[in-house]
Design an enzyme around this catalytic site. Structure first.
Site, PDB file in Angstrom:
ATOM      1  CE1 TYR A 196      -4.693   6.558  -3.203  1.00 50.91           C
ATOM      2  CE2 TYR A 196      -4.923   5.758  -0.948  1.00 50.91           C
ATOM      3  CZ  TYR A 196      -5.409   6.489  -2.024  1.00 50.91           C
ATOM      4  OH  TYR A 196      -6.618   7.149  -1.907  1.00 50.91           O
ATOM      5  NE  ARG A 229      -3.843  -0.459   2.600  1.00 46.24           N
ATOM      6  CZ  ARG A 229      -5.064  -0.952   2.415  1.00 46.24           C
ATOM      7  NH1 ARG A 229      -5.229  -2.237   2.219  1.00 46.24           N
ATOM      8  NH2 ARG A 229      -6.115  -0.174   2.420  1.00 46.24           N
ATOM      9  CE  LYS A 266      -4.292  10.115  -2.861  1.00 43.93           C
ATOM     10  NZ  LYS A 266      -5.058  11.156  -3.568  1.00 43.93           N
TER      11      LYS A 266
HETATM   12  P1  NAD Z   1     -11.625   7.065  -8.911  1.00 48.10           P
HETATM   13  O1  NAD Z   1     -10.608   6.070  -9.343  1.00 48.10           O
HETATM   14  O2  NAD Z   1     -13.042   6.808  -9.240  1.00 48.10           O
HETATM   15  O3  NAD Z   1     -11.245   8.513  -9.458  1.00 48.10           O
HETATM   16  C1  NAD Z   1      -9.937   8.922  -9.729  1.00 48.10           C
HETATM   17  C2  NAD Z   1      -9.961   9.674 -11.047  1.00 48.10           C
HETATM   18  O4  NAD Z   1      -8.651  10.158 -11.348  1.00 48.10           O
HETATM   19  C3  NAD Z   1     -10.379   8.791 -12.238  1.00 48.10           C
HETATM   20  O5  NAD Z   1     -11.333   9.461 -13.017  1.00 48.10           O
HETATM   21  C4  NAD Z   1      -9.080   8.568 -12.999  1.00 48.10           C
HETATM   22  O6  NAD Z   1      -9.287   8.314 -14.366  1.00 48.10           O
HETATM   23  C5  NAD Z   1      -8.367   9.876 -12.711  1.00 48.10           C
HETATM   24  N1  NAD Z   1      -6.914   9.783 -12.857  1.00 48.10           N
HETATM   25  C6  NAD Z   1      -6.081   8.835 -12.341  1.00 48.10           C
HETATM   26  N2  NAD Z   1      -4.821   9.104 -12.688  1.00 48.10           N
HETATM   27  C7  NAD Z   1      -4.848  10.252 -13.407  1.00 48.10           C
HETATM   28  C8  NAD Z   1      -3.855  11.026 -14.059  1.00 48.10           C
HETATM   29  N3  NAD Z   1      -2.560  10.687 -14.019  1.00 48.10           N
HETATM   30  N4  NAD Z   1      -4.239  12.145 -14.720  1.00 48.10           N
HETATM   31  C9  NAD Z   1      -5.539  12.507 -14.779  1.00 48.10           C
HETATM   32  N5  NAD Z   1      -6.528  11.784 -14.199  1.00 48.10           N
HETATM   33  C10 NAD Z   1      -6.175  10.677 -13.534  1.00 48.10           C
HETATM   34  O7  NAD Z   1     -11.437   7.249  -7.342  1.00 48.10           O
HETATM   35  P2  NAD Z   1     -12.245   8.143  -6.305  1.00 48.10           P
HETATM   36  O8  NAD Z   1     -12.742   7.238  -5.258  1.00 48.10           O
HETATM   37  O9  NAD Z   1     -13.194   9.036  -7.005  1.00 48.10           O
HETATM   38  O10 NAD Z   1     -11.050   8.986  -5.665  1.00 48.10           O
HETATM   39  C11 NAD Z   1     -10.840  10.362  -5.989  1.00 48.10           C
HETATM   40  C12 NAD Z   1      -9.736  10.913  -5.099  1.00 48.10           C
HETATM   41  O11 NAD Z   1     -10.133  10.802  -3.732  1.00 48.10           O
HETATM   42  C13 NAD Z   1      -8.404  10.173  -5.238  1.00 48.10           C
HETATM   43  O12 NAD Z   1      -7.352  11.109  -5.160  1.00 48.10           O
HETATM   44  C14 NAD Z   1      -8.382   9.269  -4.027  1.00 48.10           C
HETATM   45  O13 NAD Z   1      -7.073   8.988  -3.612  1.00 48.10           O
HETATM   46  C15 NAD Z   1      -9.140  10.100  -3.005  1.00 48.10           C
HETATM   47  N6  NAD Z   1      -9.768   9.256  -1.962  1.00 48.10           N
HETATM   48  C16 NAD Z   1     -10.896   8.524  -2.222  1.00 48.10           C
HETATM   49  C17 NAD Z   1     -11.457   7.752  -1.219  1.00 48.10           C
HETATM   50  C18 NAD Z   1     -12.730   6.966  -1.414  1.00 48.10           C
HETATM   51  O14 NAD Z   1     -13.212   6.337  -0.462  1.00 48.10           O
HETATM   52  N7  NAD Z   1     -13.355   6.971  -2.577  1.00 48.10           N
HETATM   53  C19 NAD Z   1     -10.848   7.699   0.056  1.00 48.10           C
HETATM   54  C20 NAD Z   1      -9.689   8.417   0.257  1.00 48.10           C
HETATM   55  C21 NAD Z   1      -9.159   9.226  -0.745  1.00 48.10           C
HETATM   56  N1  UDP Z   2     -12.673  -6.295   1.901  1.00 48.83           N
HETATM   57  C1  UDP Z   2     -13.330  -7.503   2.045  1.00 48.83           C
HETATM   58  N2  UDP Z   2     -13.867  -8.070   0.934  1.00 48.83           N
HETATM   59  C2  UDP Z   2     -13.799  -7.501  -0.299  1.00 48.83           C
HETATM   60  C3  UDP Z   2     -13.133  -6.261  -0.433  1.00 48.83           C
HETATM   61  C4  UDP Z   2     -12.566  -5.693   0.699  1.00 48.83           C
HETATM   62  O1  UDP Z   2     -13.425  -8.058   3.145  1.00 48.83           O
HETATM   63  O2  UDP Z   2     -14.340  -8.095  -1.263  1.00 48.83           O
HETATM   64  C5  UDP Z   2     -12.108  -5.667   3.116  1.00 48.83           C
HETATM   65  C6  UDP Z   2     -10.665  -5.195   3.004  1.00 48.83           C
HETATM   66  O3  UDP Z   2      -9.777  -6.248   3.322  1.00 48.83           O
HETATM   67  C7  UDP Z   2     -10.641  -4.093   4.028  1.00 48.83           C
HETATM   68  C8  UDP Z   2     -12.043  -3.486   3.949  1.00 48.83           C
HETATM   69  O4  UDP Z   2     -12.861  -4.484   3.352  1.00 48.83           O
HETATM   70  O5  UDP Z   2     -10.445  -4.602   5.319  1.00 48.83           O
HETATM   71  C9  UDP Z   2     -12.110  -2.215   3.117  1.00 48.83           C
HETATM   72  O6  UDP Z   2     -11.523  -2.471   1.864  1.00 48.83           O
HETATM   73  P1  UDP Z   2     -11.482  -1.386   0.687  1.00 48.83           P
HETATM   74  O7  UDP Z   2     -10.544  -1.907  -0.357  1.00 48.83           O
HETATM   75  O8  UDP Z   2     -12.865  -1.030   0.271  1.00 48.83           O
HETATM   76  O9  UDP Z   2     -10.889  -0.086   1.383  1.00 48.83           O
HETATM   77  P2  UDP Z   2      -9.522   0.175   2.188  1.00 48.83           P
HETATM   78  O10 UDP Z   2      -8.943  -1.114   2.634  1.00 48.83           O
HETATM   79  O11 UDP Z   2      -8.659   0.903   1.233  1.00 48.83           O
HETATM   80  O12 UDP Z   2      -9.971   0.988   3.353  1.00 48.83           O
END
Ligand code: NAD
Ligand code: UDP
Length: 340
Positions: A158, A155, A162
């Protein structure tokens, strides 16, 4: 492109959303256009899809441009008032598929966004993550907690990417007059989650709708705290609008904590599924507990989540079931999930 350069909305701000064709980005673009702004979405469609913003492309206040943020933002676009930096693969499946590139997107994307914000005098918000806390040994996690991150695990590309981006945003602001906001996003779910990105909510909902086995990793006792997407977007907008007194990272998430096993049971109940829960190996470095301390967001933004998990899950189930999912999903099928 020239029509974009010459177009400017009467009233409203000119706002750039990188990663705007993804799950969160598409909801943010919708909200910003609905608020009367002029929005440019930059996306390379790595994990996002044009279909996610298809409805918006009918508006002359929305422009979708294919662009990779490791390159400088297109110079021919008009000056932005605000930039939201969301571009980055976000689920473990996607960010681990090319870890070197993930780390570089975090770093170079952040720098390109900052340089453009500096050129335009734009306010800028960076989408960080609860992953900066790693596998936390403090619970719940306040912003003051420095985290427990493995620098060389699966991980890390990422998590450390970040963390580095947070440093870059913070130091860039110190060396300039930029207004920078950092949001630490906790697990968020809702319509337009990608069906193939392996996240727990989309996996469980799809498995339940198809009466397939629900794959709980490990013994299911690990916890997460799930935030509905509309709540998160409200937090984004409030943070971007906040005054200079709001500096440093702000957690946005729903503190209602649930085990993964309980989530599986809730999804089965909501869908009336015949699925069984099966257990699979826990991924390496999977955080054991995660729950945001949202005191800062409550006090400084007047923000609290409004949507209960069961209600948000019901909306998410409706979204996935509207695409007729009671059959196996093939990777080429994903376009069918776009409309909401
Ligand atoms: P997502 O994958 O749906 O969206 C990410 C977007 O970024 C996509 O549209 C992808 O095509 C675009 N992208 C990736 N690399 C790129 C690049 N090099 N240039 C231009 N575009 C690019 O994911 P999301 O869940 O919508 O996440 C959006 C942001 O929020 C991310 O930065 C992610 O790290 C952050 N985030 C999301 C969550 C969550 O729970 N969804 C949690 C923590 C942080
Ligand atoms: N997870 C799970 N089954 C799945 C996908 C995810 O049990 O099919 C678990 C994963 O191991 C983690 C939690 O659900 O403990 C959240 O996973 P996700 O990938 O959604 O988010 P993150 O781990 O990045 O918080």
């Amino acid at each position: 492109m020239s029509s974009i350069a010459n177009t400017k909305s009467p009233g409203g701000k000119t706002i750039c959303v990188t990663g705007g064709a993804g799950f969160l980005g598409s909801h943010l673009c919708e909200r910003l256009v609905a608020d009367g702004n002029w929005v440019v979405c930059l996306d390379n469609f790595h994990t996002g899809r044009p279909e996610n913003v298809a409805r918006l492309t009918r508006s002359n206040r929305f422009h979708l441009i294919e662009h990779d943020v490791v390159e400088p933002l297109p110079s021919e676009l008009p000056a932005f008032d605000e930039i939201y930096n969301l571009a980055c693969p976000a689920s473990p499946v996607h960010y681990q598929s090319n870890p070197v590139r993930t780390a570089l997107i975090c770093a170079e994307g952040a720098l390109n966004v900052l340089e453009r914000a500096q050129r335009d005098g734009a306010r800028v918000m960076h989408a960080s993550t609860s992953e900066v806390y790693g596998d936390p040994d403090i619970h719940p996690q306040p912003e003051s907690y420095f985290g427990n991150v493995n620098t060389v695990g699966p991980r890390s590309c990422y998590d450390e990417g970040k963390r580095f981006a947070e440093t870059l945003f913070t130091d860039y602001a110190k060396q300039s007059d930029l207004t920078v906001k950092i949001v630490r996003i906790f697990n968020t779910y809702g319509p337009r989650m990608q069906p193939d990105d392996g996240r727990v909510v989309s996996n469980f909902v799809l498995q339940a709708l198809r009466d397939e086995d629900i794959t709980v990793f490990g013994d299911g006792s690990q916890t997460r705290s799930f935030c509905y997407v509309d709540d998160l977007i409200e937090g984004f907008v409030r943070l971007m609008a906040s005054g200079e007194e709001v500096s440093g990272p702000v957690n946005i998430g729903n503190p209602a904590e649930i085990t993964v096993e309980e989530l599986a049971e809730t999804v089965i109940e909501l869908t009336g599924s015949h699925s069984r829960i099966v257990h699979r190996a826990l991924p390496v470095d999977d955080p054991r507990r995660r729950r945001p301390d949202i005191t800062r967001a409550q006090q400084m933004l007047g923000w609290s989540p409004q949507v209960r998990l069961v209600d948000g899950l019901a909306r998410t189930v409706r979204y996935f079931s509207s695409a007729g999912l009671r059959r196996p999903l093939h990777s080429t099928d994903t376009a069918q999930f776009a409309p909401v």
